[in-house]
Design a protein around this motif. Structure first.
Motif, PDB file in Angstrom:
ATOM      1  N   GLU A  37      62.390   8.554  82.003  1.00 55.24           N
ATOM      2  CA  GLU A  37      62.137   8.665  80.572  1.00 55.24           C
ATOM      3  C   GLU A  37      61.235   9.852  80.249  1.00 55.24           C
ATOM      4  O   GLU A  37      60.400  10.264  81.053  1.00 55.24           O
ATOM      5  N   LYS A  38      61.413  10.374  79.029  1.00 55.07           N
ATOM      6  CA  LYS A  38      60.569  11.437  78.496  1.00 55.07           C
ATOM      7  C   LYS A  38      60.012  10.962  77.164  1.00 55.07           C
ATOM      8  O   LYS A  38      60.773  10.658  76.246  1.00 55.07           O
ATOM      9  N   CYS A  91      50.457  29.069  71.434  1.00 57.10           N
ATOM     10  CA  CYS A  91      49.674  27.838  71.211  1.00 57.10           C
ATOM     11  C   CYS A  91      48.284  28.117  70.646  1.00 57.10           C
ATOM     12  O   CYS A  91      47.305  27.463  71.028  1.00 57.10           O
ATOM     13  N   GLN A  92      48.171  29.049  69.731  1.00 59.75           N
ATOM     14  CA  GLN A  92      46.861  29.412  69.189  1.00 59.75           C
ATOM     15  C   GLN A  92      46.633  28.955  67.754  1.00 59.75           C
ATOM     16  O   GLN A  92      45.491  28.800  67.332  1.00 59.75           O
ATOM     17  N   GLY A  93      47.662  28.739  67.013  1.00 54.98           N
ATOM     18  CA  GLY A  93      47.499  28.407  65.613  1.00 54.98           C
ATOM     19  C   GLY A  93      47.272  26.928  65.367  1.00 54.98           C
ATOM     20  O   GLY A  93      47.465  26.086  66.246  1.00 54.98           O
ATOM     21  N   PRO A  94      46.854  26.587  64.137  1.00 53.21           N
ATOM     22  CA  PRO A  94      46.705  25.176  63.776  1.00 53.21           C
ATOM     23  C   PRO A  94      48.073  24.548  63.534  1.00 53.21           C
ATOM     24  O   PRO A  94      49.060  25.256  63.316  1.00 53.21           O
ATOM     25  N   GLY A  95      48.124  23.230  63.574  1.00 56.06           N
ATOM     26  CA  GLY A  95      49.386  22.561  63.291  1.00 56.06           C
ATOM     27  C   GLY A  95      49.666  21.395  64.208  1.00 56.06           C
ATOM     28  O   GLY A  95      48.768  20.868  64.879  1.00 56.06           O
ATOM     29  N   THR A  96      50.929  21.004  64.264  1.00 55.96           N
ATOM     30  CA  THR A  96      51.363  19.866  65.067  1.00 55.96           C
ATOM     31  C   THR A  96      51.746  20.321  66.469  1.00 55.96           C
ATOM     32  O   THR A  96      52.518  21.278  66.631  1.00 55.96           O
ATOM     33  N   TYR A  97      51.199  19.647  67.459  1.00 54.79           N
ATOM     34  CA  TYR A  97      51.541  19.899  68.859  1.00 54.79           C
ATOM     35  C   TYR A  97      52.058  18.591  69.464  1.00 54.79           C
ATOM     36  O   TYR A  97      51.708  17.497  69.014  1.00 54.79           O
ATOM     37  N   ASN A  98      52.874  18.708  70.496  1.00 61.40           N
ATOM     38  CA  ASN A  98      53.438  17.539  71.164  1.00 61.40           C
ATOM     39  C   ASN A  98      52.877  17.389  72.568  1.00 61.40           C
ATOM     40  O   ASN A  98      52.722  18.380  73.291  1.00 61.40           O
ATOM     41  N   VAL A  99      52.570  16.160  72.932  1.00 58.94           N
ATOM     42  CA  VAL A  99      52.259  15.824  74.321  1.00 58.94           C
ATOM     43  C   VAL A  99      53.511  15.173  74.893  1.00 58.94           C
ATOM     44  O   VAL A  99      53.999  14.171  74.349  1.00 58.94           O
ATOM     45  N   LEU A 100      54.044  15.739  75.957  1.00 59.06           N
ATOM     46  CA  LEU A 100      55.250  15.208  76.585  1.00 59.06           C
ATOM     47  C   LEU A 100      54.910  14.646  77.960  1.00 59.06           C
ATOM     48  O   LEU A 100      54.347  15.353  78.799  1.00 59.06           O
ATOM     49  N   VAL A 101      55.218  13.365  78.177  1.00 66.80           N
ATOM     50  CA  VAL A 101      55.020  12.729  79.472  1.00 66.80           C
ATOM     51  C   VAL A 101      56.399  12.412  80.047  1.00 66.80           C
ATOM     52  O   VAL A 101      57.184  11.690  79.418  1.00 66.80           O
ATOM     53  N   GLU A 102      56.683  12.958  81.218  1.00 66.69           N
ATOM     54  CA  GLU A 102      57.989  12.770  81.853  1.00 66.69           C
ATOM     55  C   GLU A 102      57.811  12.052  83.190  1.00 66.69           C
ATOM     56  O   GLU A 102      56.914  12.380  83.951  1.00 66.69           O
ATOM     57  N   ARG A 103      58.679  11.080  83.430  1.00 70.20           N
ATOM     58  CA  ARG A 103      58.630  10.360  84.703  1.00 70.20           C
ATOM     59  C   ARG A 103      59.886  10.661  85.519  1.00 70.20           C
ATOM     60  O   ARG A 103      61.005  10.568  85.014  1.00 70.20           O
ATOM     61  N   GLU A 104      59.665  11.002  86.772  1.00 70.83           N
ATOM     62  CA  GLU A 104      60.773  11.205  87.708  1.00 70.83           C
ATOM     63  C   GLU A 104      60.717  10.128  88.783  1.00 70.83           C
ATOM     64  O   GLU A 104      59.673   9.906  89.399  1.00 70.83           O
ATOM     65  N   SER A 105      61.827   9.443  89.008  1.00 74.55           N
ATOM     66  CA  SER A 105      61.913   8.407  90.034  1.00 74.55           C
ATOM     67  C   SER A 105      63.284   8.488  90.705  1.00 74.55           C
ATOM     68  O   SER A 105      64.306   8.625  90.029  1.00 74.55           O
ATOM     69  N   LYS A 106      63.282   8.392  92.023  1.00 75.05           N
ATOM     70  CA  LYS A 106      64.538   8.414  92.770  1.00 75.05           C
ATOM     71  C   LYS A 106      65.304   7.102  92.577  1.00 75.05           C
ATOM     72  O   LYS A 106      64.739   6.086  92.174  1.00 75.05           O
ATOM     73  N   ALA A 107      66.582   7.161  92.913  1.00 72.57           N
ATOM     74  CA  ALA A 107      67.414   5.966  92.776  1.00 72.57           C
ATOM     75  C   ALA A 107      66.951   4.853  93.699  1.00 72.57           C
ATOM     76  O   ALA A 107      67.171   3.668  93.427  1.00 72.57           O
ATOM     77  N   THR A 108      66.292   5.224  94.787  1.00 73.33           N
ATOM     78  CA  THR A 108      65.822   4.217  95.747  1.00 73.33           C
ATOM     79  C   THR A 108      64.468   3.633  95.363  1.00 73.33           C
ATOM     80  O   THR A 108      63.974   2.721  96.025  1.00 73.33           O
ATOM     81  N   SER A 109      63.855   4.151  94.311  1.00 72.09           N
ATOM     82  CA  SER A 109      62.531   3.684  93.892  1.00 72.09           C
ATOM     83  C   SER A 109      62.646   2.399  93.080  1.00 72.09           C
ATOM     84  O   SER A 109      63.727   2.033  92.598  1.00 72.09           O
ATOM     85  N   GLY A 110      61.512   1.738  92.911  1.00 70.04           N
ATOM     86  CA  GLY A 110      61.484   0.532  92.104  1.00 70.04           C
ATOM     87  C   GLY A 110      61.827   0.827  90.657  1.00 70.04           C
ATOM     88  O   GLY A 110      61.410   1.854  90.116  1.00 70.04           O
TER      89      GLY A 110
END
Length: 446
Positions: A71-72, A148-167
């Protein structure tokens, strides 16, 4: 007689109230820990799969979220044109779950055009077993940059990588958003990273007389440590958290070791993992995972430079992360595989910490918040208390003072009551006998 009896009951009640107020709060038994202790003040927030639906994070706040495999998720920052912003994510896989080589998270901060301001990842590589891992990303204001210097809206993106063999289980997330104070003199700050620094291991510290310290179960309740050799216990699959105040100009060294075992001599690779994170919970570095074969063994963090503002200009992430003063966090994890060869009883753990160098002044204007080392921090490191323990002690002290005040007031009221009663009795005697009080006081006028 009945009146005197009531006075005694009242005094007993006050004494009992004071005693109850002085009782300590609930305490954990020795060795009792949770898999991971989240900050109880964390606010629940759901990550958005579409950035325009992202919830805004507030500076100085802690959040709880979760992320599925592959998921992202987006979270939003509303930034001005002058503030340096840092967002960290601690990923906590389920205890007993399964992770594979390369599994992990990536955290990035991006502007409204999706240009990346910075990113960092945390992965299970040389030690492939579930444990809390942390990474951070930031937007910093730089004179010679146009991204990334001006004022305004910024996004924090958290990405998870998991192999098919993982839980397949969701990973819980603990998010923290911190802002950096403004510099006192921006023009006076160097803009180049240091080229070298002391890297030789310092002489070992002298063990303290009372050197037992039970580590915490998360960043929130990490046990405070100062320079010294500290004894603890750790069970297979468990992660212990500690924190050390490191001021400007100071350098931290740390070594973790396991005692020998009489149960077996079986070889376990990657048995012990140790990591270091900075005050914003950005990752500084890991020690090479230590193998264990039933004999005493230890592992040390690679040397990092003294804390300095200029470190942020380094290309190396381990140098760049040592960019501000404050609490530096050590986490130590014992592989669950150790239990298969040695059983699940606690192992003796030694943590050797050395902080070298003379503390220097802060480069910030005004209160530096979490990016400073205070006298209170030093006292906590000396006592070995965690933040929650210190807060509880302060609360208990205030309750005791309050109860003592109530008790003293009640005693005073009772004393005045007794004095008034005796005075009235004497007044009655005077009125009856027509004389003056037997104690030689002023003429009776009540």
């Amino acid at each position: 007689m009945r009146q005197r009896s009531r006075g005694r009951v009242t005094l007993a009640a006050v004494a009992a109230m004071c005693a109850v107020a002085a009782l300590p709060g609930p305490a954990w038994a020795d060795g009792e820990t949770a898999a991971y202790t989240f900050d109880p003040g964390a606010e629940a927030v759901g990550g958005a799969v579409v950035n325009t639906d992202a919830k805004a994070l507030k500076a100085g706040s802690v959040y709880r979220s979760s992320i599925k495999a592959g998921e992202k998720l987006y979270y939003r920052l509303n930034l001005d044109a002058t503030t340096n912003a840092y967002v960290s994510a601690v990923a906590v896989p389920k205890s007993g779950g399964k992770v594979a080589y390369g599994d992990g998270i990536t955290v990035s901060v991006r502007d409204s055009s999706d240009l990346q301001c910075s990113s960092e990842d945390a992965r299970f590589e040389s030690a492939e077993y579930p444990r809390p891992i942390a990474a951070y990303a930031y937007r910093v204001v730089e004179k010679d940059s146009s991204t990334c210097q001006g004022p305004g809206t910024y996004n924090v993106l958290v990405e998870r990588e998991s192999k098919a063999t993982s839980g397949p289980e969701d990973w819980e997330l603990e998010l923290r958003y911190a802002t950096e104070p403004e510099l006192a003199d921006d023009a006076a700050m160097p803009t180049e990273a240091p080229e070298d620094w002391p890297s030789a291991s310092p002489a070992p510290p002298t063990p303290a007389t009372d050197n037992r310290r039970q580590g915490g179960s998360g960043y929130y309740d990490a046990t405070s440590l100062e320079t010294g050799e500290w004894k603890d216990e750790i069970t297979p699959g468990q992660t212990r958290f500690y924190r050390v105040p490191v001021d400007w100009g100071q350098q931290i060294f740390a070594t973790a070791g396991l005692g020998n075992s009489t149960a077996s001599d079986e070889y376990v690779s990657g048995a012990l993992a140790m990591a270091l994170d900075n005050p914003a919970q950005g990752h500084v570095g890991d020690a090479s995972p230590m193998a264990y074969s039933g004999k005493p063994a230890s592992v040390s963090l690679d040397p990092v430079p003294p804390v300095a503002y200029r470190n942020r200009f380094a290309a190396s992430s381990s140098v760049s992360a040592v960019r501000f003063a404050g609490w530096y966090y050590l986490s130590v994890t014992l592989s669950p595989e150790v239990a298969e060869a040695y059983g699940d009883k606690p192992f003796p753990l030694t943590l050797t910490v050395k902080v070298e160098g003379k503390a220097e002044g802060s480069p910030y204007a005004g209160d530096a918040g979490i990016f400073a080392v205070t006298d209170k921090d030093k006292d906590l490191a000396k006592s070995g208390k965690s933040g929650p323990q210190a807060a509880e002690s302060e609360s208990d002290t205030m309750k005791l003072v309050g109860a003592a005040g109530i008790g003293a007031g009640a005693v005073l009221v009772l004393a005045l009551g007794v004095w008034t009663l005796l005075a009235r009795r004497r007044a009655t005697a005077v009125t009856t006998d027509g004389g003056q009080p037997p104690y030689g006081g002023p003429p009776q006028a009540w």
